[in-house]
Scaffold this active site. Structure first.
Site, mmCIF file in Angstrom:
data_model
loop_
_atom_site.group_PDB
_atom_site.id
_atom_site.type_symbol
_atom_site.label_atom_id
_atom_site.label_comp_id
_atom_site.label_asym_id
_atom_site.label_seq_id
_atom_site.Cartn_x
_atom_site.Cartn_y
_atom_site.Cartn_z
ATOM 1 C CD GLU A 157 77.731 53.136 -18.253
ATOM 2 O OE1 GLU A 157 77.910 52.103 -17.585
ATOM 3 O OE2 GLU A 157 76.619 53.485 -18.672
ATOM 4 C CB CYS A 164 85.239 46.710 -17.911
ATOM 5 S SG CYS A 164 83.876 46.279 -18.975
ATOM 6 C CB CYS A 213 75.469 48.253 -28.416
ATOM 7 S SG CYS A 213 75.971 46.652 -29.093
ATOM 8 C CB CYS A 234 71.821 41.614 -26.342
ATOM 9 S SG CYS A 234 73.147 41.074 -27.440
ATOM 10 C CB CYS A 288 72.437 44.337 -23.239
ATOM 11 S SG CYS A 288 73.905 45.392 -23.129
ATOM 12 C CB CYS A 343 78.314 47.242 -20.291
ATOM 13 S SG CYS A 343 77.298 45.897 -20.873
HETATM 14 N N1 SAH Z 1 79.185 43.253 -27.330
HETATM 15 C C1 SAH Z 1 80.060 42.433 -26.539
HETATM 16 C C2 SAH Z 1 80.417 43.085 -25.206
HETATM 17 C C3 SAH Z 1 79.186 43.277 -24.376
HETATM 18 S S1 SAH Z 1 79.255 43.407 -22.619
HETATM 19 C C4 SAH Z 1 79.414 41.087 -26.284
HETATM 20 O O1 SAH Z 1 78.258 40.920 -26.659
HETATM 21 O O2 SAH Z 1 80.060 40.205 -25.753
HETATM 22 C C5 SAH Z 1 79.891 41.945 -21.963
HETATM 23 C C6 SAH Z 1 78.879 40.907 -21.486
HETATM 24 O O3 SAH Z 1 77.891 41.425 -20.573
HETATM 25 C C7 SAH Z 1 78.133 40.277 -22.633
HETATM 26 O O4 SAH Z 1 78.218 38.887 -22.502
HETATM 27 C C8 SAH Z 1 76.742 40.787 -22.415
HETATM 28 O O5 SAH Z 1 75.782 39.959 -22.979
HETATM 29 C C9 SAH Z 1 76.665 40.842 -20.895
HETATM 30 N N2 SAH Z 1 75.505 41.616 -20.386
HETATM 31 C C10 SAH Z 1 74.862 42.631 -21.000
HETATM 32 N N3 SAH Z 1 73.823 43.056 -20.251
HETATM 33 C C11 SAH Z 1 73.795 42.305 -19.134
HETATM 34 C C12 SAH Z 1 72.952 42.256 -17.976
HETATM 35 N N4 SAH Z 1 71.943 43.093 -17.823
HETATM 36 N N5 SAH Z 1 73.233 41.339 -17.025
HETATM 37 C C13 SAH Z 1 74.286 40.502 -17.165
HETATM 38 N N6 SAH Z 1 75.126 40.498 -18.215
HETATM 39 C C14 SAH Z 1 74.882 41.380 -19.218
#
Ligand code: SAH
Length: 359
Positions: free
Chosen positions: A96, A109, A116, A120, A123, A340
Site C-alpha cells: 500500500e 507514505c 514485515c 510489532c 501492526c 499501514c
Molecule cells: N517499520 C517502520 C515503519 C512502520 S509504519 C517503523 O516501525 O517505524 C509507521 C508507524 O506506524 C510506526 O511507528 C508503527 O509502529 C505505526 N503503527 C503500526 N500499526 C499501527 C496502528 N495499528 N495504529 C497506530 N500506529 C501504528
C-alpha cells in the site's frame, strides 16, 4: 519481462541493464540518459509516450522491457483528500501507499517490503510475516504512481517511509530509491523532506550516519522500558534494547543535526498510564526531539483499543510537564484505512476509483 524502473536506473559505477541493452542494439549512449529522465519523472504512461525517442527504439524498448511493474488493485479516496493505492507486484505481492494533502503539502507514505518481519503486535503489516523486500524500482514506482494522481501543476513535497515493512531491513534499495526521488532530474524532493521511520536497528542507523544523506529519522519507541518494549516490539530483544537504539539515534542527531522524531503508538491500558508518561519523559529528557504520539488505529482481529480522549489528554500533559516536545498525530484518511497494512487485510468500504490500466 524486465522492468524498466529496475533495469534503467544506473547502479553506482556500473552500466545499467538498459545501457547494456542499448549498446547491444547499437543505440548511441545518450539514449540511456534520455530514458532515465522519463523514468525518474514518471510522466510516461508507456514507452510509446517517450516522444523524444525514435519510433523504432520505442518499439524495441517496449518489447524488451515493461515500464510499470505493479498493477493498481484498488484506489480509494477519502473526503479529506487522502488517496490510497493498493498495488500488486509482478509476483502477486501486495503493498500500500498513500497520498496525503495538507495545505500546500503533498506528502506520500511509501512501503519498503511486502509484509514485515518485525512483528510489532499492534501492526497490521506484520501479521503474516515478510514475503520479500521491494526492489528499488518498486519503491520508486509507488512514488511515481502517487505523483501521477496530482494535477499537472502540483508536485510531491514530502516522503515518509512509513508504509508496510521495515525500511532499515531493506536499506540498500530504500537508499537507492530515495536517491532517485531526491535527484534534480527526478521528483527533486530534498532529503530534509524525506523521513525514514524505523523500529530501531542500531547497525543500520549507524550506516545511515555514515551515508551522510541527512534524511529525517523517526524511531518507533512504543514503550519506555525494555520489559514492555520486548512485548510490543519483539525485535527489541535482538536489537539490543532501548539503550542501544537511543544511543544510535543520538549519533544520527550529532552527525546530521536533524531533530529526531520518536513515535509512540498509544494503546489503551497497555502503554498509556501516568507512570508510562513519566518514564517516557525521563527517557527523552535532554534530547532535541519531537515525540509523535499516534493513538492506536484499530486493526480488525487484534485485541487492542484506542485510549479515551481523557487518557490521551493526561498523557500529553504529563509529557509536556516533563519538557518533551509532543505532538499527537492527526488522523487522516481514517475511512480508507490509511494506516499501514490495513487496506491489504480488510479490503475496506468507501469510494473506490476504477483502477487505470497499467502499461
Ligand atoms: N517499520 C517502520 C515503519 C512502520 S509504519 C517503523 O516501525 O517505524 C509507521 C508507524 O506506524 C510506526 O511507528 C508503527 O509502529 C505505526 N503503527 C503500526 N500499526 C499501527 C496502528 N495499528 N495504529 C497506530 N500506529 C501504528
Amino acid at each position: 519481462m524486465r522492468h524498466l524502473l529496475d533495469s534503467g536506473l544506473a547502479e553506482r559505477g556500473e552500466p545499467s541493464e538498459l545501457a547494456q541493452w542499448l549498446a547491444e542494439t547499437g543505440q548511441p549512449k545518450f539514449r540511456a540518459a534520455q530514458i532515465r529522465r522519463w523514468l525518474a519523472q514518471g510522466r510516461a504512461e508507456s514507452v510509446a509516450d517517450m516522444t523524444d525517442l525514435p519510433q523504432s527504439l520505442r518499439a524495441g524498448l517496449g518489447e524488451a522491457f515493461q515500464l510499470w511493474s505493479m498493477r493498481v488493485v484498488r484506489h480509494d479516496q477519502a473526503a479529506d483528500g487522502t488517496e490510497k493505492l493498493l498495488l500488486e507486484t509482478f509476483d502477486g505481492g501486495r503493498v500500500e501507499c498513500v497520498l496525503l494533502r495538507d495545505g500546500v503539502r503533498r506528502s506520500i507514505c511509501v512501503s519498503s517490503q511486502v509484509g514485515c518481519a518485525m512483528g510489532c503486535v499492534f501492526c497490521a503489516s506484520g501479521l503474516d510475516g515478510v514475503e520479500r523486500n521491494l526492489t528499488r524500482g518498486e519503491i520508486l514506482e509507488q512514488m511515481l504512481q502517487l505523483q501521477r494522481l496530482l494535477p499537472a501543476d502540483e508536485r510531491l513535497s514530502h516522503i515518509v517511509m512509513m508504509g508496510m515493512g521495515e525500511p532499515l531491513a531493506n536499506l540498500d534499495r530504500v537508499l537507492a530509491a530515495l536517491g532517485d526521488a531526491s535527484h534534480k532530474q527526478g521528483l527533486g524532493i530534498s532529503p530534509r523532506r524525506i523521513t525514514i521511520s524505523t523500529v530501531g536497528l542500531p547497525p543500520a542507523i549507524d550506516r545511515l550516519v555514515r551515508e551522510q544523506r541527512n534524511f529525517q529519522l523517526a524511531v518507533s519507541l512504543h514503550a519506555p522500558t525494555d520489559a514492555l518494549r520486548d512485548e510490543l516490539v519483539p525485535v527489541n530483544r535482538k536489537s539490543g534494547g532501548l539503550g542501544e537504539i537511543l544511543a544510535a539515534a543520538d549519533r544520527y542527531f550529532e552527525a546530521s543535526g536533524r531533530r529526531l522524531t520518536f513515535e509512540y503508538v498509544l494503546l489503551g491500558d497497555i502503554n498509556d498510564s501516568a507512570d508510562h508518561a513519566r518514564q517516557l519523559g525521563a527517557l527523552l529528557k535532554g534530547r532535541i526531539a519531537l515525540l509523535n504520539v499516534i493513538p492506536y488505529n484499530p486493526v480488525a482481529g487484534l485485541p487492542y483499543r484506542t485510549p479515551s480522549p481523557e487518557t490521551q489528554r493526561q498523557f500529553r500533559e504529563l509529557l509536556e510537564q516533563a519538557g518533551v516536545n509532543v505532538q499527537f498525530r492527526q488522523r487522516k484518511g481514517d475511512e480508507i484505512n490509511a494506516a499501514c497494512g490495513q487496506l491489504r487485510r480488510s479490503m475496506a468500504r468507501l469510494t473506490t476509483i476504477e483502477p487505470r490500466g497499467t502499461a
